[in-house]
Design a protein around this motif. Structure first.
Motif, PDB file in Angstrom:
ATOM      1  N   TYR A   1       0.787  -1.233   0.000  1.00 19.25           N
ATOM      2  CA  TYR A   1       0.000   0.000   0.000  1.00 19.25           C
ATOM      3  C   TYR A   1       0.824   1.292   0.000  1.00 19.25           C
ATOM      4  O   TYR A   1       0.329   2.329  -0.442  1.00 19.25           O
ATOM      5  CB  TYR A   1      -0.915   0.037   1.228  1.00 19.25           C
ATOM      6  N   VAL A   2       2.034   1.261   0.542  1.00 17.69           N
ATOM      7  CA  VAL A   2       2.793   2.489   0.767  1.00 17.69           C
ATOM      8  C   VAL A   2       3.618   2.837  -0.468  1.00 17.69           C
ATOM      9  O   VAL A   2       4.285   1.974  -1.051  1.00 17.69           O
ATOM     10  CB  VAL A   2       3.693   2.343   2.014  1.00 17.69           C
ATOM     11  N   ASP A   3       3.602   4.112  -0.825  1.00 17.92           N
ATOM     12  CA  ASP A   3       4.300   4.544  -2.035  1.00 17.92           C
ATOM     13  C   ASP A   3       5.797   4.676  -1.838  1.00 17.92           C
ATOM     14  O   ASP A   3       6.578   4.299  -2.712  1.00 17.92           O
ATOM     15  CB  ASP A   3       3.726   5.891  -2.510  1.00 17.92           C
ATOM     16  N   GLU A   4       6.216   5.227  -0.705  1.00 18.18           N
ATOM     17  CA  GLU A   4       7.654   5.416  -0.496  1.00 18.18           C
ATOM     18  C   GLU A   4       7.969   5.582   0.981  1.00 18.18           C
ATOM     19  O   GLU A   4       7.083   5.875   1.800  1.00 18.18           O
ATOM     20  CB  GLU A   4       8.163   6.630  -1.270  1.00 18.18           C
ATOM     21  N   LEU A   5       9.242   5.396   1.299  1.00 19.20           N
ATOM     22  CA  LEU A   5       9.768   5.623   2.631  1.00 19.20           C
ATOM     23  C   LEU A   5      10.862   6.679   2.551  1.00 19.20           C
ATOM     24  O   LEU A   5      11.648   6.700   1.597  1.00 19.20           O
ATOM     25  CB  LEU A   5      10.376   4.344   3.205  1.00 19.20           C
ATOM     26  N   VAL A   6      10.915   7.539   3.564  1.00 23.39           N
ATOM     27  CA  VAL A   6      12.006   8.500   3.668  1.00 23.39           C
ATOM     28  C   VAL A   6      12.579   8.420   5.073  1.00 23.39           C
ATOM     29  O   VAL A   6      11.889   8.009   6.017  1.00 23.39           O
ATOM     30  CB  VAL A   6      11.548   9.940   3.345  1.00 23.39           C
ATOM     31  N   THR A   7      13.840   8.797   5.210  1.00 27.65           N
ATOM     32  CA  THR A   7      14.475   8.817   6.523  1.00 27.65           C
ATOM     33  C   THR A   7      14.888  10.238   6.863  1.00 27.65           C
ATOM     34  O   THR A   7      15.195  11.039   5.984  1.00 27.65           O
ATOM     35  CB  THR A   7      15.716   7.906   6.570  1.00 27.65           C
ATOM     36  N   VAL A   8      14.897  10.529   8.154  1.00 28.89           N
ATOM     37  CA  VAL A   8      15.274  11.860   8.626  1.00 28.89           C
ATOM     38  C   VAL A   8      16.390  11.734   9.652  1.00 28.89           C
ATOM     39  O   VAL A   8      16.536  10.714  10.325  1.00 28.89           O
ATOM     40  CB  VAL A   8      14.074  12.602   9.230  1.00 28.89           C
ATOM     41  N   SER A   9      17.169  12.789   9.771  1.00 28.06           N
ATOM     42  CA  SER A   9      18.327  12.783  10.654  1.00 28.06           C
ATOM     43  C   SER A   9      17.921  13.080  12.088  1.00 28.06           C
ATOM     44  O   SER A   9      16.832  13.596  12.370  1.00 28.06           O
ATOM     45  CB  SER A   9      19.333  13.840  10.183  1.00 28.06           C
ATOM     46  N   GLU A  10      18.820  12.779  13.020  1.00 26.77           N
ATOM     47  CA  GLU A  10      18.575  13.111  14.415  1.00 26.77           C
ATOM     48  C   GLU A  10      18.460  14.618  14.604  1.00 26.77           C
ATOM     49  O   GLU A  10      17.597  15.098  15.343  1.00 26.77           O
ATOM     50  CB  GLU A  10      19.706  12.547  15.285  1.00 26.77           C
ATOM     51  N   ALA A  11      19.325  15.371  13.919  1.00 29.76           N
ATOM     52  CA  ALA A  11      19.238  16.828  14.016  1.00 29.76           C
ATOM     53  C   ALA A  11      17.917  17.328  13.458  1.00 29.76           C
ATOM     54  O   ALA A  11      17.314  18.262  13.993  1.00 29.76           O
ATOM     55  CB  ALA A  11      20.407  17.473  13.264  1.00 29.76           C
ATOM     56  N   GLY A  12      17.459  16.696  12.383  1.00 27.23           N
ATOM     57  CA  GLY A  12      16.186  17.079  11.795  1.00 27.23           C
ATOM     58  C   GLY A  12      15.021  16.818  12.730  1.00 27.23           C
ATOM     59  O   GLY A  12      14.070  17.613  12.802  1.00 27.23           O
ATOM     60  N   ILE A  13      15.074  15.697  13.452  1.00 26.41           N
ATOM     61  CA  ILE A  13      14.014  15.379  14.421  1.00 26.41           C
ATOM     62  C   ILE A  13      13.996  16.431  15.529  1.00 26.41           C
ATOM     63  O   ILE A  13      12.930  16.927  15.918  1.00 26.41           O
ATOM     64  CB  ILE A  13      14.216  13.974  15.007  1.00 26.41           C
ATOM     65  N   ALA A  14      15.174  16.778  16.035  1.00 26.08           N
ATOM     66  CA  ALA A  14      15.249  17.778  17.096  1.00 26.08           C
ATOM     67  C   ALA A  14      14.728  19.132  16.613  1.00 26.08           C
ATOM     68  O   ALA A  14      13.994  19.824  17.337  1.00 26.08           O
ATOM     69  CB  ALA A  14      16.696  17.909  17.581  1.00 26.08           C
ATOM     70  N   ASP A  15      15.091  19.531  15.414  1.00 24.54           N
ATOM     71  CA  ASP A  15      14.608  20.802  14.870  1.00 24.54           C
ATOM     72  C   ASP A  15      13.085  20.790  14.720  1.00 24.54           C
ATOM     73  O   ASP A  15      12.406  21.779  15.021  1.00 24.54           O
ATOM     74  CB  ASP A  15      15.258  21.084  13.518  1.00 24.54           C
ATOM     75  N   ALA A  16      12.548  19.660  14.244  1.00 29.87           N
ATOM     76  CA  ALA A  16      11.105  19.554  14.058  1.00 29.87           C
ATOM     77  C   ALA A  16      10.372  19.577  15.398  1.00 29.87           C
ATOM     78  O   ALA A  16       9.305  20.199  15.523  1.00 29.87           O
ATOM     79  CB  ALA A  16      10.772  18.276  13.295  1.00 29.87           C
ATOM     80  N   LEU A  17      10.938  18.920  16.406  1.00 34.56           N
ATOM     81  CA  LEU A  17      10.324  18.939  17.728  1.00 34.56           C
ATOM     82  C   LEU A  17      10.274  20.368  18.265  1.00 34.56           C
ATOM     83  O   LEU A  17       9.236  20.812  18.785  1.00 34.56           O
ATOM     84  CB  LEU A  17      11.102  18.023  18.672  1.00 34.56           C
ATOM     85  N   ARG A  18      11.384  21.098  18.118  1.00 30.11           N
ATOM     86  CA  ARG A  18      11.404  22.480  18.597  1.00 30.11           C
ATOM     87  C   ARG A  18      10.424  23.344  17.803  1.00 30.11           C
ATOM     88  O   ARG A  18       9.773  24.235  18.359  1.00 30.11           O
ATOM     89  CB  ARG A  18      12.828  23.038  18.521  1.00 30.11           C
ATOM     90  N   TYR A  19      10.311  23.088  16.504  1.00 35.19           N
ATOM     91  CA  TYR A  19       9.349  23.826  15.693  1.00 35.19           C
ATOM     92  C   TYR A  19       7.925  23.589  16.207  1.00 35.19           C
ATOM     93  O   TYR A  19       7.132  24.529  16.376  1.00 35.19           O
ATOM     94  CB  TYR A  19       9.440  23.405  14.227  1.00 35.19           C
ATOM     95  N   LEU A  20       7.585  22.327  16.444  1.00 37.72           N
ATOM     96  CA  LEU A  20       6.235  22.009  16.899  1.00 37.72           C
ATOM     97  C   LEU A  20       5.947  22.603  18.271  1.00 37.72           C
ATOM     98  O   LEU A  20       4.818  23.043  18.546  1.00 37.72           O
ATOM     99  CB  LEU A  20       6.038  20.488  16.913  1.00 37.72           C
ATOM    100  N   LEU A  21       6.950  22.640  19.138  1.00 39.42           N
ATOM    101  CA  LEU A  21       6.772  23.243  20.443  1.00 39.42           C
ATOM    102  C   LEU A  21       6.560  24.753  20.342  1.00 39.42           C
ATOM    103  O   LEU A  21       5.626  25.310  20.936  1.00 39.42           O
ATOM    104  CB  LEU A  21       7.988  22.968  21.323  1.00 39.42           C
ATOM    105  N   SER A  22       7.409  25.416  19.587  1.00 45.48           N
ATOM    106  CA  SER A  22       7.406  26.884  19.581  1.00 45.48           C
ATOM    107  C   SER A  22       6.424  27.481  18.594  1.00 45.48           C
ATOM    108  O   SER A  22       5.761  28.483  18.892  1.00 45.48           O
ATOM    109  CB  SER A  22       8.820  27.408  19.280  1.00 45.48           C
TER     110      SER A  22
END
Length: 317
Positions: free
Chosen positions: A246-267
């Protein structure tokens, strides 16, 4: 294969207890991408994540024999919380083995719900220990993601997405063992065959990508990511073929990217999310999703918000 009918039945089973979670427009991401970006807020579900859906569906469809044996589970935390809450509603005893590095917040929350929690090694060692406990105690194992009843329960998220965002063109969903992605993919693809389904994994725990590369579930030697809720070392015998189909594609993200996204969602989004819930936003911020269609909304599943203050502090400047 789990069917759309099974997911619709799961909604009938749990819907009177678990309310639909909200779909929120993220204005910051809308401006950055010049598209409407919607966040599916599973952090607002019972026990702070989508896992209560699968847990409650499993409990309510279990036999008396399954429940009376006592239940066993392995979890980094959210499955433990969701299943502990669901098991308590049925008066069933639950033993959970969690890795030594499991979130203290999730450990404490699981114990507060009445479950026995055993901390043991890394995720691979935790699984080995649970299999020993199943043999010794005769427990009924409730798999965190590779179980048709669990997958069907998680698939109710997909039903809600299609209803709440009828113009959705893309769904971005975090991937650990693949139970949530599988369930959402079945519901979304059956109801909207044209929709694009993308799984997002941390680089340090890309177990679904590893399975796709190897041609089947294949255990990672080690898992290394801040997104503990996505730290499955191996995907499932159900979730692998479902995602492949069913799934079209998979992507991976970096640890730094996860941290940046978490801070974005918080702020910016004002959402208190855990690291694993931020990977879909990380994929957008890191530009990991090229060739977005010109029309339609982008839906990002925000899977949970179970994080203690000490864990939060590690992401702050």
């Amino acid at each position: 294969m789990i069917t759309l009918e099974a997911i619709l039945q799961a909604r009938d089973t749990i819907g009177a207890t678990l309310e639909a979670t909200p779909m929120l427009s993220d204005l910051g991401l809308c401006e950055r991408l010049e598209r409407r970006v919607l966040l599916k807020g599973e952090l607002f579900q019972r026990t702070g994540s989508f896992k209560a859906r699968g847990g409650l569906n499993w409990i309510r469809t279990a036999s008396a024999d399954e429940l009376n044996k006592g239940l066993g589970a392995v979890s980094a935390g959210n499955h433990a919380l969701g299943l502990a809450w669901a098991a308590r509603t049925a008066g069933a005893e639950l033993t959970v083995v969690m890795p030594d590095n499991a979130s203290p917040f999730k450990v404490a929350g699981t114990r507060a719900l009445g479950a026995e929690v055993v901390l043991h090694g890394d995720i691979n060692a935790a699984w080995e220990h649970m299999h020993r406990l199943v043999d010794e105690r005769g427990l009924t194992l409730v798999h965190p993601y590779d179980d048709p009843r669990i997958i069907a329960g998680q698939g109710t998220v997909g039903l809600e997405i299609i209803e709440q965002a009828p113009d959705a063109a893309v769904i971005l969903c975090p991937v650990g063992g693949g139970g949530l992605l599988s369930g959402i993919a079945i519901a979304a693809r059956e109801l909207r065959p044209d929709i694009r389904l993308i799984g997002v994994e941390p680089q340090g725990a890309a177990s679904m990508r590893h399975a796709w590369t190897q041609g089947g579930p294949c255990r990672l030697a080690a898992v290394n990511t801040c997104a503990n809720s996505l730290g499955a070392a191996i995907v499932g015998e159900y979730t692998y073929p479902l995602c492949r189909h069913y799934v079209d594609e998979l992507v991976t993200v970096s640890e730094a990217g996860i941290a940046d996204a978490l801070r974005y969602l918080l702020s910016e989004s004002k959402l208190f999310v855990e690291p694993g819930a931020a990977v879909g936003v990380a994929a957008l911020l890191e530009g990991k999703v090229p060739d977005l269609p010109d029309q339609g909304d982008i839906v990002v599943v925000i899977t949970g918000g179970n994080m203690g203050w000490e864990e939060l502090a590690t992401f702050l400047p």
